[in-house]
Design a protein around this motif. Structure first.
Motif, PDB file in Angstrom:
ATOM      1  N   GLY A 193      -3.939  -0.788   2.266  1.00  0.00           N
ATOM      2  CA  GLY A 193      -5.366  -0.605   2.097  1.00  0.00           C
ATOM      3  C   GLY A 193      -5.643   0.463   1.067  1.00  0.00           C
ATOM      4  O   GLY A 193      -4.865   0.677   0.131  1.00  0.00           O
ATOM      5  N   ARG A 194      -6.731   1.185   1.240  1.00  0.00           N
ATOM      6  CA  ARG A 194      -7.133   2.202   0.277  1.00  0.00           C
ATOM      7  C   ARG A 194      -6.106   3.337   0.192  1.00  0.00           C
ATOM      8  O   ARG A 194      -5.859   3.900  -0.864  1.00  0.00           O
ATOM      9  N   TYR A 195      -5.509   3.679   1.320  1.00  0.00           N
ATOM     10  CA  TYR A 195      -4.534   4.773   1.374  1.00  0.00           C
ATOM     11  C   TYR A 195      -3.305   4.318   2.150  1.00  0.00           C
ATOM     12  O   TYR A 195      -3.397   3.493   3.059  1.00  0.00           O
ATOM     13  N   LEU A 239      -5.247  -4.404  10.066  1.00  0.00           N
ATOM     14  CA  LEU A 239      -5.356  -5.239  11.253  1.00  0.00           C
ATOM     15  C   LEU A 239      -6.023  -6.551  10.855  1.00  0.00           C
ATOM     16  O   LEU A 239      -6.957  -6.566  10.054  1.00  0.00           O
ATOM     17  N   ASP A 240      -5.520  -7.649  11.368  1.00  0.00           N
ATOM     18  CA  ASP A 240      -6.086  -8.972  11.129  1.00  0.00           C
ATOM     19  C   ASP A 240      -6.735  -9.474  12.407  1.00  0.00           C
ATOM     20  O   ASP A 240      -6.116  -9.477  13.479  1.00  0.00           O
ATOM     21  N   THR A 290     -11.842   2.079  10.159  1.00  0.00           N
ATOM     22  CA  THR A 290     -12.478   2.784   9.054  1.00  0.00           C
ATOM     23  C   THR A 290     -13.073   1.867   7.988  1.00  0.00           C
ATOM     24  O   THR A 290     -14.099   2.191   7.412  1.00  0.00           O
ATOM     25  N   GLU A 291     -12.442   0.704   7.699  1.00  0.00           N
ATOM     26  CA  GLU A 291     -12.918  -0.183   6.636  1.00  0.00           C
ATOM     27  C   GLU A 291     -12.675  -1.633   7.027  1.00  0.00           C
ATOM     28  O   GLU A 291     -11.920  -1.928   7.957  1.00  0.00           O
ATOM     29  N   VAL A 343     -10.362  -8.983   8.055  1.00  0.00           N
ATOM     30  CA  VAL A 343      -9.332  -7.960   7.877  1.00  0.00           C
ATOM     31  C   VAL A 343     -10.004  -6.603   8.016  1.00  0.00           C
ATOM     32  O   VAL A 343     -11.135  -6.392   7.564  1.00  0.00           O
ATOM     33  N   GLY A 344      -9.326  -5.676   8.654  1.00  0.00           N
ATOM     34  CA  GLY A 344      -9.820  -4.311   8.762  1.00  0.00           C
ATOM     35  C   GLY A 344      -8.679  -3.330   8.620  1.00  0.00           C
ATOM     36  O   GLY A 344      -7.501  -3.720   8.550  1.00  0.00           O
ATOM     37  N   TRP A 345      -9.036  -2.053   8.520  1.00  0.00           N
ATOM     38  CA  TRP A 345      -8.015  -1.007   8.465  1.00  0.00           C
ATOM     39  C   TRP A 345      -8.357   0.063   9.479  1.00  0.00           C
ATOM     40  O   TRP A 345      -9.530   0.389   9.710  1.00  0.00           O
TER      41      TRP A 345
END
Length: 311
Positions: free
Chosen positions: A139-141, A147-148, A179-180, A187-189
């Motif tokens: 992801g960004r970092y 997570l799917d 967070t995103e 999809v998420g993070w």
């Protein structure tokens, strides 16, 4: 037939007063008896257009634990990460009221393939559940974990899930916070709990933090303190009261009138000093200087001790 009420949940909501009413901005997870964990951007959205960072105050509620509960909370010093350093998007806040639930149990360090579930979102007060799987870091970092959401699920990670706890599906332990999102919420993070400094833990050997008073106890103690203050010469004598009022923090001066009776005057002063601005000890210190160690002032300090965390 009676049913056993569910165990109060450790996830709360962060709210903001907007033009269209009270609007949930995201979630927060209780990680100690007094501390909650959320995303820095959730706090920023809640306090906008004002500045955000340590000292920022937000309002929370807890429809999954106690629908009647509300509290304010403050971002603690050293508990703010907003894009300048790892963990990148985290805020740790201390509650002003007793939490209506036990802190989240901490899960084992996350690993790819772990089944997870998340509750939150803006569509319903008590939240909606998502299920999915952790895929790996990215992801960004590099510290974030992808997570799917399960294929075919009716819901995705949308605005309002930020700060929600990512839970082990079987154990219901806390692994991190959302967070995103991307791909229309499929999809998420998350920011894993194990990369967030545990600043809410007491130092070794330190006394545990005082448990906040509940609202009923606080009201009773404030009335008792106001009664003691109202009996001081500084408040009873008109000239002394006028001098004392003139020396108050300018924010407090707007709360009182000199034509009030001694108790009403005292109650407004101690209530605003304690609840609104957190300067009760400073106000009592000024009274101490004026009273010069009087017996009445000793009674005032005794009455104030629970409110100052000294009971």
């Amino acid at each position: 037939m009676t049913t056993t009420p569910p165990t109060p949940d450790w996830q709360f909501r962060i709210l903001a007063e907007k033009a269209n009413g009270t609007v949930p901005q995201g979630a927060a997870c209780l990680v100690s008896p007094r501390h909650v964990l959320t995303c820095a951007h959730v706090v920023r959205n809640a306090v906008a257009p004002g500045p955000a960072g340590p000292g920022s105050r937000v309002t929370l509620d807890a429809p999954r634990a106690d629908p009647a509960w509300h509290s304010t909370a403050t971002v603690v010093d050293g508990g703010w990460w907003s894009g300048d350093a790892s963990p990148w998007d985290i805020a740790v806040l201390v509650l002003d009221a007793r939490a209506p639930a036990e802190p989240a149990p901490r899960g084992a360090p996350w690993r790819p393939g772990r089944r997870i579930r998340i509750v939150g979102g803006p569509a319903s007060d008590a939240g909606r559940w998502l299920h999915g799987v952790l895929r790996g870091s990215g992801g960004r970092y590099a510290e974030f974990a992808q997570l799917d959401v399960d294929t075919g699920a009716a819901l995705g990670v949308v605005r309002g899930y930020s700060g929600s706890g990512v839970r082990d599906e079987e154990e219901d332990t806390l692994l991190g916070v959302v967070t995103e999102q991307a791909a229309e919420g499929r999809v998420g993070w998350m920011i894993p709990l194990d990369v967030i400094p545990r600043i809410w833990d007491p130092e070794p050997g330190a006394a545990p933090p005082a448990v906040p008073l509940d609202a009923r106890d606080e009201r009773r103690l404030l009335r008792g303190l106001a009664l003691k203050v109202s009996r001081l010469h500084t408040v009873l004598l008109p000239d002394s009261r006028a001098s004392f009022a003139l020396g108050l923090d300018e924010r407090l001066r707007s709360w009182v009138r000199l034509d009030q009776d001694a108790f009403s005057f005292s109650h407004r002063v101690v209530e605003a000093a304690h609840r609104e601005y957190g300067v009760l000890e400073d106000v009592l210190g000024d009274l101490e200087a004026r009273e010069q160690g009087s017996a009445g002032m000793r009674e005032v300090w005794s009455a104030a001790a629970p409110l100052l965390g000294r009971a």
